[in-house]
Design a protein around this motif. Structure first.
Motif, PDB file in Angstrom:
ATOM      1  N   ARG A 102     -28.283  -3.617 -35.483  1.00 30.32           N
ATOM      2  CA  ARG A 102     -27.093  -4.475 -35.660  1.00 30.32           C
ATOM      3  C   ARG A 102     -27.404  -5.733 -34.871  1.00 30.32           C
ATOM      4  N   LEU A 103     -27.490  -6.847 -35.544  1.00 29.56           N
ATOM      5  CA  LEU A 103     -27.997  -8.048 -34.893  1.00 29.56           C
ATOM      6  C   LEU A 103     -26.969  -9.163 -34.994  1.00 29.56           C
ATOM      7  N   ARG A 104     -26.488  -9.621 -33.835  1.00 28.74           N
ATOM      8  CA  ARG A 104     -25.515 -10.714 -33.799  1.00 28.74           C
ATOM      9  C   ARG A 104     -26.172 -11.927 -33.163  1.00 28.74           C
ATOM     10  N   LEU A 105     -26.138 -13.046 -33.890  1.00 31.43           N
ATOM     11  CA  LEU A 105     -26.794 -14.262 -33.431  1.00 31.43           C
ATOM     12  C   LEU A 105     -25.786 -15.405 -33.372  1.00 31.43           C
ATOM     13  N   ARG A 106     -25.997 -16.269 -32.379  1.00 32.98           N
ATOM     14  CA  ARG A 106     -25.094 -17.404 -32.187  1.00 32.98           C
ATOM     15  C   ARG A 106     -25.964 -18.561 -31.732  1.00 32.98           C
TER      16      ARG A 106
ATOM     17  N   ALA B 106     -38.668 -16.934 -32.164  1.00 29.31           N
ATOM     18  CA  ALA B 106     -39.934 -17.275 -31.510  1.00 29.31           C
ATOM     19  C   ALA B 106     -40.640 -18.515 -32.058  1.00 29.31           C
ATOM     20  N   PRO B 107     -40.506 -18.836 -33.346  1.00 26.71           N
ATOM     21  CA  PRO B 107     -41.233 -20.025 -33.819  1.00 26.71           C
ATOM     22  C   PRO B 107     -40.617 -21.353 -33.360  1.00 26.71           C
ATOM     23  N   TYR B 108     -39.475 -21.294 -32.671  1.00 27.53           N
ATOM     24  CA  TYR B 108     -38.737 -22.535 -32.387  1.00 27.53           C
ATOM     25  C   TYR B 108     -38.657 -22.805 -30.894  1.00 27.53           C
ATOM     26  N   ASP B 109     -38.549 -24.097 -30.586  1.00 29.46           N
ATOM     27  CA  ASP B 109     -38.461 -24.525 -29.197  1.00 29.46           C
ATOM     28  C   ASP B 109     -36.980 -24.627 -28.840  1.00 29.46           C
ATOM     29  N   VAL B 110     -36.504 -23.635 -28.102  1.00 32.23           N
ATOM     30  CA  VAL B 110     -35.078 -23.574 -27.792  1.00 32.23           C
ATOM     31  C   VAL B 110     -34.927 -23.655 -26.273  1.00 32.23           C
ATOM     32  N   PRO B 111     -34.217 -24.680 -25.780  1.00 34.86           N
ATOM     33  CA  PRO B 111     -34.166 -24.863 -24.319  1.00 34.86           C
ATOM     34  C   PRO B 111     -33.367 -23.788 -23.583  1.00 34.86           C
ATOM     35  N   VAL B 112     -32.302 -23.313 -24.185  1.00 39.30           N
ATOM     36  CA  VAL B 112     -31.449 -22.334 -23.504  1.00 39.30           C
ATOM     37  C   VAL B 112     -31.366 -21.083 -24.395  1.00 39.30           C
ATOM     38  N   VAL B 113     -31.773 -19.973 -23.832  1.00 39.97           N
ATOM     39  CA  VAL B 113     -31.814 -18.746 -24.628  1.00 39.97           C
ATOM     40  C   VAL B 113     -31.292 -17.579 -23.818  1.00 39.97           C
ATOM     41  N   ARG B 114     -30.462 -16.762 -24.430  1.00 33.40           N
ATOM     42  CA  ARG B 114     -30.189 -15.435 -23.882  1.00 33.40           C
ATOM     43  C   ARG B 114     -30.389 -14.417 -24.996  1.00 33.40           C
ATOM     44  N   ILE B 115     -31.193 -13.412 -24.715  1.00 38.39           N
ATOM     45  CA  ILE B 115     -31.390 -12.340 -25.694  1.00 38.39           C
ATOM     46  C   ILE B 115     -31.069 -11.022 -25.005  1.00 38.39           C
ATOM     47  N   ARG B 116     -30.160 -10.277 -25.593  1.00 41.93           N
ATOM     48  CA  ARG B 116     -29.866  -8.937 -25.079  1.00 41.93           C
ATOM     49  C   ARG B 116     -30.360  -7.906 -26.071  1.00 41.93           C
ATOM     50  N   LEU B 117     -31.239  -7.028 -25.603  1.00 39.93           N
ATOM     51  CA  LEU B 117     -31.764  -5.957 -26.445  1.00 39.93           C
ATOM     52  C   LEU B 117     -31.239  -4.643 -25.921  1.00 39.93           C
ATOM     53  N   ARG B 118     -30.682  -3.827 -26.791  1.00 37.90           N
ATOM     54  CA  ARG B 118     -30.235  -2.496 -26.382  1.00 37.90           C
ATOM     55  C   ARG B 118     -30.657  -1.464 -27.413  1.00 37.90           C
ATOM     56  N   THR B 119     -30.983  -0.284 -26.927  1.00 38.76           N
ATOM     57  CA  THR B 119     -31.203   0.855 -27.814  1.00 38.76           C
ATOM     58  C   THR B 119     -30.243   1.941 -27.374  1.00 38.76           C
ATOM     59  N   ALA B 120     -29.529   2.505 -28.357  1.00 37.63           N
ATOM     60  CA  ALA B 120     -28.491   3.489 -28.038  1.00 37.63           C
ATOM     61  C   ALA B 120     -28.865   4.855 -28.592  1.00 37.63           C
ATOM     62  N   TYR B 121     -28.461   5.879 -27.846  1.00 41.85           N
ATOM     63  CA  TYR B 121     -28.580   7.251 -28.344  1.00 41.85           C
ATOM     64  C   TYR B 121     -27.524   7.501 -29.416  1.00 41.85           C
TER      65      TYR B 121
ATOM     66  N   ALA C 114     -33.029 -11.252 -39.281  1.00 41.63           N
ATOM     67  CA  ALA C 114     -31.813 -11.909 -38.800  1.00 41.63           C
ATOM     68  C   ALA C 114     -32.088 -13.367 -38.443  1.00 41.63           C
ATOM     69  N   GLY C 115     -33.147 -13.585 -37.667  1.00 40.71           N
ATOM     70  CA  GLY C 115     -33.424 -14.925 -37.141  1.00 40.71           C
ATOM     71  C   GLY C 115     -33.689 -15.935 -38.239  1.00 40.71           C
ATOM     72  N   GLU C 116     -34.551 -15.572 -39.187  1.00 40.50           N
ATOM     73  CA  GLU C 116     -34.915 -16.540 -40.214  1.00 40.50           C
ATOM     74  C   GLU C 116     -33.838 -16.686 -41.300  1.00 40.50           C
ATOM     75  N   SER C 117     -33.009 -15.659 -41.470  1.00 36.03           N
ATOM     76  CA  SER C 117     -31.835 -15.833 -42.339  1.00 36.03           C
ATOM     77  C   SER C 117     -30.865 -16.805 -41.670  1.00 36.03           C
ATOM     78  N   HIS C 118     -30.679 -16.593 -40.372  1.00 36.14           N
ATOM     79  CA  HIS C 118     -29.795 -17.439 -39.558  1.00 36.14           C
ATOM     80  C   HIS C 118     -30.274 -18.893 -39.575  1.00 36.14           C
ATOM     81  N   VAL C 119     -31.582 -19.093 -39.478  1.00 41.07           N
ATOM     82  CA  VAL C 119     -32.108 -20.459 -39.439  1.00 41.07           C
ATOM     83  C   VAL C 119     -31.773 -21.208 -40.733  1.00 41.07           C
ATOM     84  N   ASP C 120     -31.833 -20.534 -41.868  1.00 41.74           N
ATOM     85  CA  ASP C 120     -31.426 -21.209 -43.108  1.00 41.74           C
ATOM     86  C   ASP C 120     -29.946 -21.582 -43.074  1.00 41.74           C
ATOM     87  N   ARG C 121     -29.155 -20.735 -42.454  1.00 42.93           N
ATOM     88  CA  ARG C 121     -27.721 -21.051 -42.340  1.00 42.93           C
ATOM     89  C   ARG C 121     -27.505 -22.222 -41.374  1.00 42.93           C
TER      90      ARG C 121
END
Lengths: 155, 756
Positions: free
Chosen positions: B300-304, B346-361, B381-388
């Motif tokens: 489940r990937l949420r991007l902003r 990863a292919p983009y130069d982004v000055p401010v980034v927060r990435i939270r990765l979680r794996t749940a049981y 998710a990322g490259e779909s988001h980039v087109d948006r």
């Protein structure tokens, strides 16, 4: 008693033998024919029965009385590969190799039936042979290359 | 050099594989071996009340029946050992192993399984990773603090008992407040949510092993595992025995794609072999493969993302939650997360980034590593988001990417300096293939990926065999990608001898130098350097021996030992005979942490494709596809091509077809007839462009190629579908049903994952 020919040699089974052809050939040390899906969709167990492509995992050995079976081992050896086998090596039509005996057997069956197939024909014919490694382009190349090779001497 | 690295070659394992001579684990004949078969839980969460084995034991030919009571406290795992060899108190997924039978024949074993009387008492199950992290969710692992963690250090603490792992990465001014401020002040903010299904590795060879417990306490393990030293270490930890007592023999491996790094059966086979005094063998059926091993994590990937009006990316925030299933055992990284999630932009130069990765049981089949672990999900998710993002500022997808791709001096989300970024060049190649003026319901899409080249340590031993051939000795199995051919080619090129004079011998763990096994696309990089180092040492020894014989300097050139004038020649066999006793074999090594060049090699790649959407059926057809990548020097052209084309087919499977389906937590796609892998008729032709002039850290400037193309397919296809129809598909696989739903919902729903 059931009698059939396996790679040119005689085989005798008890009439009550209820094993699949795959079990029979693997138990005789012919392990080039692989068990994978066990439901006849992946093609890793492909063999030729009277020249026709068959999934050995679904074929009861006891129904083969009087037939001729060829497995991958009957087509060629590392020292004397068949033209199809050589084409798979030269075209790089394999990676992990576990599906490859089935691919070679299927391609052999195709080229016996249709010596000069076009690409769509190759892809349709080979659609019953799953390969997870190659993406199929190199397998199609291999079949095309084998089709272009000079006809082999009768074995 | 005798061997031009760009010439076509044949693989050294080719003839054995095309003739059926190559011996895989299932092909090994071991005299007197028993057959083992499992009983599995049919429910996702339950207490094990009782298992009555008495009738099963009475069946002729049955030599042993084990239940959890015989394996109490024995757990399996690559890093966190949380997966019971056999469940003894509770089962946590439908497909969990609860008993095992060893018998003379498979039929007897199956008869015994049918005679087991199993009493399970169902518990409430958690089948959704978000629900698993709720305040009232049932806790799957109340005893987690007792699990062994194969360091370094202790297990990382987690906020919720149903979390397997969590990692938060921040770059730039990315404290919570600063991140909030960046988004609050940005002129444009775009939010998206995506969902990814559970794909199976789909190797044609299922897991299998043959284990022999010897009377002196040693154990011999023949296995499909691709990392024999790691398995030895894991088994030694579980059984609390010295590693030297375990010899792991990874046979020819019939495909891996990440799944063969996990072993679960070897443990129970050792128990059975100890109990019966016989070798015991277990080859999984494909139905067992599909429900009881460790397929790709669902996500489940949420991007902003915050944008400036000119389309520059100002800040990015990603929250990626993965369904880890019932056990974390299959994950090799200490954080117990999927590292590829960090590559979401990863292919983009982004000055401010927060990435939270979680794996749940959850009470589903354990999540494992599959080719591009986390990255395939993140790239979709990322490259779909980039087109948006591009659409939100009125830019076309190529121009938007051109304004944002990493360039010289850029730093990755985790702070690495990116060496020689080639994103611009990859993008330009792809853009050049995009057609203008497409017919109705046809669209073009692109996607970029960037992947860091993982390093590590590797040793390779090289010597001369009895026939006077150069012999490369390695503990690394070839899982199919052509590693052994690569080692032979690097050795031949370094020595300047014909490839036919080089052989590769794989040996078991007791005979080989320790290594990390195959994985993370690292072997072409580090093993090639180790092979090069070993070959250089051998070359020096051979040349020194020849020089002594000739009385003047002799060097290897095109397979011959020649003087500088090209006249004086020493025969290869004479030179070998003159090598001082005891100086061979030699071991070469490489450790990427000693590399002095700052930064990290990244490989950039992308896919451009044209697809047609059938509005009546939702079926998507690819009409044209071009892949471009900067994979450095190609050591092994056939293998290189195979990695890219094969990865494309797997990416296509993830994008359109492949998904394990569940009912009440149990996998229902339990055969390859239900779980369909792409066939020859499903995979279109792919054009491949390799960008020159971007050497990597491997021998002769090699880079990796194995984990690039899979991630590009789903996003490029989703982008093409939107270009064709205006509909955005947010869940993979993009089955006809999901495409139809997106078409129906267009344009009302512009955010939020497809409901299912």
């Amino acid at each position: 008693v059931i009698r059939f020919v396996l790679n040119g040699g005689p085989v005798e089974l008890e009439a009550a033998d209820d094993r699949t052809l795959l079990d029979v050939v693997r138990n005789r040390g012919l392990t080039g024919t692989k068990l994978a899906c066990a439901v006849g969709v992946c093609g890793a167990c492909a063999v030729l029965v009277d020249g026709r492509l068959v999934s050995a995992c679904l074929q009861l050995a006891g129904l083969l009385d009087g037939r001729a079976v060829e497995t991958i081992e009957g087509l060629g050896t590392p020292d004397d590969p068949s033209p199809v086998q050589r084409a798979f090596v030269e075209a790089g039509g394999f990676q992990c190799g576990v599906c490859t005996p089935g691919q070679v057997v299927a391609a052999t069956a195709l080229l016996r039936e249709e010596p000069k197939p076009d690409d769509p024909t190759i892809r349709r014919w080979m659609a019953g042979q799953l390969c997870r490694c190659t993406g199929y382009a190199s397998i199609v190349d291999a079949v095309r290359r084998a089709a272009a090779a000079p006809a082999p001497e009768p074995r | 050099m005798t061997l031009s690295l760009s010439e076509p070659e044949v693989r050294i394992d080719g003839l054995d594989k095309v003739t059926g001579v190559a011996r895989y684990t299932a092909d090994r004949a071991v005299a007197g071996a028993l057959v083992a078969r499992y009983a599995y839980s049919s429910v996702p969460h339950a207490t094990v009340r009782s298992i009555d084995t008495s009738s099963a034991l009475a069946i002729p030919g049955v030599r042993a029946v084990l239940t959890g009571a015989d394996a109490r406290g024995l757990r399996v795992g690559r890093r966190l050992q949380d997966w019971p060899v056999l469940a003894w108190d509770r089962v946590r997924f439908a497909g969990e192993r609860i008993a095992v039978v060893a018998a003379d024949t498979e039929a007897q074993a199956d008869e015994a399984l049918a005679a087991l009387v199993v009493e399970l008492e169902p518990l409430p199950a958690v089948l959704d990773p978000e629900l698993a992290l709720g305040p009232d969710a049932p806790i799957l692992h109340p005893d987690a603090e007792r699990y062994r963690f194969l360091g370094p250090g202790p297990r990382h603490p987690v906020d919720h008992p149903n979390l397997q792992g969590e990692l938060v990465v921040r770059k730039g001014a990315a404290s919570e407040e600063e991140l909030a401020a960046a988004f609050a002040t940005a002129p444009i903010v775009v939010e998206d949510a995506f969902e990814t299904g559970r794909q199976h590795q789909g190797y044609i060879e299922p897991h299998g092993a043959i284990v022999t417990a010897l009377p002196d306490g040693r154990a011999e393990v023949v296995t499909t595992n691709k990392a024999p030293f790691s398995l030895r270490l894991q088994m030694a930890a579980t059984f609390d025995m010295p590693v030297e007592l375990i010899d792991v023999d990874s046979a020819v491996i019939g495909g891996d794609f990440g799944g063969k790094g996990l072993s679960i059966d070897e443990y129970v086979l050792l128990l059975l072999s100890r109990r019966t005094g016989r070798p015991v063998r277990m080859i999984a059926g494909y139905d067992e493969e599909l429900r009881a091993y460790a397929p790709r994590h669902g996500g489940r990937l949420r991007l902003r993302t915050a944008l400036a009006e000119d389309g520059r990316i100002l800040a990015h925030d990603a929250d990626l939650l993965f369904d880890g299933g019932a056990y974390a055992a299959a994950k090799p990284l200490p954080e117990l997360i999927l590292p590829g999630g960090l590559d979401v932009l990863a292919p983009y130069d982004v000055p401010v980034v927060r990435i939270r990765l979680r794996t749940a049981y959850t009470n589903t089949v354990p999540g494992g590593h599959m080719r591009c672990p986390g990255e395939l999900q993140a790239a979709f998710a990322g490259e779909s988001h980039v087109d948006r993002l591009a659409a939100s500022v009125g830019l076309d997808p190529v121009e938007f990417r051109r304004r944002n791709v990493v360039r010289t001096g850029a730093v990755s989300a985790v702070g690495e300096q990116i060496r020689r970024p080639m994103a611009d060049a990859v993008l330009a190649e792809l853009a050049a293939t995009l057609p203008a003026g497409l017919p109705p319901d046809t669209g073009a899409g692109i996607a970029l990926v960037a992947r860091r080249m993982e390093g590590g340590r590797q040793a390779v031993t090289i010597g001369i065999d009895d026939a006077g051939r150069v012999e490369v000795v390695t503990g690394l199995p070839d899982q199919g990608a052509g590693l052994h051919t690569m080692l032979a080619r690097v050795a031949a090129a370094t020595l300047s001898v014909p490839a036919t004079r080089v052989v590769v011998r794989r040996v078991t763990t007791s005979a080989a130098t320790m290594d990390l096994g195959v994985g993370a696309s690292r072997v072409t990089f580090i093993a090639s350097r180790a092979a090069e180092d070993a070959a250089r040492r051998l070359r020096a020894i051979v040349e020194a021996a020849a020089t002594r014989l000739a009385g003047g300097p002799i060097a290897l050139r095109d397979g011959r030992l020649l003087g500088s004038d090209g006249a004086a020649e020493v025969a290869w066999t004479d030179a070998l005979a003159a090598i001082p006793a005891g100086s061979l074999p030699v071991t070469g090594s490489y450790d990427s942490s000693t590399d002095e060049e700052p930064g990290v090699d990244f490989t950039f790649a992308g896919l451009a494709l044209v697809a047609e959407v059938d509005r009546a059926t939702g079926v998507v057809r690819i009409l044209d596809a071009t892949f471009a990548a900067d994979t450095g020097t190609v050591i092994n052209p056939i293998a290189h091509r195979g990695q890219i084309e094969g990865g494309f087919a797997q990416g296509l499977g993830a994008a359109l077809m492949e998904e394990l389906l569940f009912d009440e937590g149990a996998v229902t796609t339990t055969s390859l007839a239900d779980y369909r892998l792409p066939a020859a008729t499903d995979v279109p032709m792919l054009r491949v462009i390799v960008l020159p002039d971007s050497p990597g850290g491997g021998a002769f400037g090699a880079k990796m190629a194995g984990e690039l193309s899979p991630s590009t397919v789903a996003p490029a296809l989703a982008n093409a579908i939107e270009a064709a129809t205006g509909a955005r598909v947010r869940t993979i696989p993009m089955t006809p049903e999901r495409v139809l739903r997106a078409l129906r919902e267009r344009p009302a729903s512009r955010s939020g994952a497809d409901p299912d």
